[in-house]
Design an enzyme around this catalytic site. Sequence first.
Site, short mmCIF file in Angstrom:
data_model
loop_
_atom_site.label_atom_id
_atom_site.label_comp_id
_atom_site.label_asym_id
_atom_site.label_seq_id
_atom_site.Cartn_x
_atom_site.Cartn_y
_atom_site.Cartn_z
N TYR A 28 -2.32 105.26 16.81
CA TYR A 28 -3.36 106.25 16.53
C TYR A 28 -3.76 106.20 15.05
CZ TYR A 28 -5.73 110.74 16.02
OH TYR A 28 -6.65 111.71 15.73
N ILE A 31 0.48 116.56 8.01
CA ILE A 31 1.05 115.80 6.89
C ILE A 31 0.76 114.32 7.13
CG2 ILE A 31 3.20 115.14 5.74
CD1 ILE A 31 4.26 117.92 6.36
N LYS A 52 11.85 115.53 10.31
CA LYS A 52 10.55 115.71 10.96
C LYS A 52 10.79 115.78 12.47
CE LYS A 52 5.86 113.97 11.28
NZ LYS A 52 5.76 114.20 12.73
N CYS A 58 -4.04 91.29 46.59
CA CYS A 58 -3.65 92.67 46.29
C CYS A 58 -2.34 92.97 47.01
CB CYS A 58 -4.74 93.63 46.75
SG CYS A 58 -4.25 95.37 46.62
N CYS A 69 -8.53 94.64 42.26
CA CYS A 69 -8.78 94.63 43.70
C CYS A 69 -10.12 95.31 43.92
CB CYS A 69 -7.68 95.38 44.46
SG CYS A 69 -8.03 95.55 46.23
#
EC number: 6.5.1.2
Length: 663
Positions: free
Chosen positions: A36, A83, A114, A403, A419
């Site tokens: 992120y 932070i 933390k 599949c 599929c």
Amino acid sequence: MGAVSRDDYIALCTELVEHDRRYYVLNQPTISDYSYDVKMRELQEIEVQHPEWKVSWSPTMYLGDRPSGQFPVVPHSSPMLSIANVYSLQELEEFFSRTEKLLGYSPGYSLELKIDGIAVAIRYEKRLFAQALSRGNGVKGEDITANVSTIRSLPMRLPQEAPEDLEVRGEVFLSYEAFEELNACQREQGKLEFANPRNAAGGTLKLLSSKEAAKRKLDLSVYGLITDQKKRSHFENLQLCSQWGFFVAGMPKQCRSRQDVVERIREIEEMRAALPMAIDGVVIKVDNIAYQDRLGLTSKHYRWAIAYKYAPERAETILEDIVVQVGKTGILTPVAELAPVFLSGSRVSRASLYNQDEIEKKDIRIGDSVYVEKGGEVIPKIVGINLAKRSLESEPWKMPSLCPVCHEPVVKEKVSVRCVNPLCSGGMLEKICFFASKSALNIDHLGEKVVTKLFEVGLISSCSDIFALAEEDLKQVPGFKDRSIQNLLASIAGAKKVALDRLLTALSIPFVGSSGAIALADHFGTLDKVIEASLDELMSIEGIGPKVAASIVAFFSKHENREEIRRMQELGVQVLSKQSDKEAPLQGKVFVLTGTLQQMTRTQAEERIRCLGGKVSSSVSKSTYAVIAGSEAGGKLKKAQDLGLSIWNESELLRILDAKSVS
């Protein structure tokens, strides 16, 4: 970073908005903190290079914790920011150098654990617990007082030596032991287990029933104090909090130098696995409060603090098998079946392998001894192989050409294998599960296990079949009792009134998540207009690029998809139009729901009120327009009567909603 187009920028914004929603609102993150942060930094870099592209809804403009709408929003006494994170000692040295340059000298630091939990602000008035707020957007947070009050380690009354009025800030979390107990309870009740302790803590704080929250054994560790009588140092403030009865986790320590900080970081990393709760790093703060004030803050972070994030915990185990699952859009996903191993506070027996390319790149084989970690403590993944233990007889793994569910040939796309059989039961089961899930129509009592059971006995084979379920059919299903049948049918009936963006999300249109669905609903207003939209019209919407637009057109051009929507409507599904503020008949009116509703869930009622411009609060006040009283209504009803407010029953609410909201 290579050449970037505006479409790339919009796509990255949209992706991060969705990750924010999953992390802060749904408590269901799908990427690690590190991934992120990398994406966020990329977005910030693009906005610096191309300020003319910046959109008002960019995730760089807020902290991400959007209100769920279930609790009233209250301003914070002072900004409650996040932070900034660093992932290496080199980045930490840059923080030290930057801080010392701004101050002109080297300050002392304090260091604390933390904890991987949920940040809260807790206010005391006259030494009595008064209010608790979520972090929210840093300026305002949701009032979660009722659920926080169930935390047994939180003092309800402070000793005489404490100031009369103060605020503490801390992290709400679940210990590993409490987390295991909660998931055991979830299994017994046939409910989905929580992925990790943080998700469980976040979900608990969002519960509408504080009685349920109390059963989950939340804990709180304090990391900050706001009062006129605070000490000169942050470390001394934490000592005071401990003396007043607050829990302060993990031996905070004063560090005179950079080297002291680094040594303490290494000490904690060594003892990390033995801690009773999940941590993902340590927080380093300038210890002197006056220096903190001088350094100040940015729009998102405190300049006087940094979080040093540890590498995710890792374990070695055996890859026993690779199974292939079919997702809701037909994509085949290989999943590793592992010999069970304990990791980051939970038992891990499966890991994502993403796709064939990922398996080939890492040369992962059945029987290998593999290294597994939880990326950002979220989803287990295989990060390496112990080649010294590889069998000479092992063979490379290949994705099947058929599949695994319907045995039809699969199609190889750029990255994925899909599929394309619209009748494939594997993809359809996933699609139905998602359709009923919290992220989509949010149908209570229709979780994954119930959907699977109904699918296996042949009662449902498509999403529209949900709305055709009848009492006599359900009575034939083993394990279904009268009360559970009535609860399920009531939830399904309530789901028949659905907001446009919710339905668009639930349909599993490839590449259209909740953010895209909201953009479509805002632009077109009705389902018919979305279905008939042209490629050019779709591409004119901010956040909808060529790939997404083409996918939407392709989805609605297929006869089976239009037929599925038509059948839903025949079975009573009504799509609530998205109304402008001028048209919204309940615009600005505040409602409070109390007691148990019979014909829809509380969440469904709240959503329908909001579609008409109304607001929903959890507390009664003079500004409340009307209180909706269901059965067993309690103190909120009495308060409304005392204030002389309008009181509606469920029938009155439905009359207003049905008259105003259906397109």
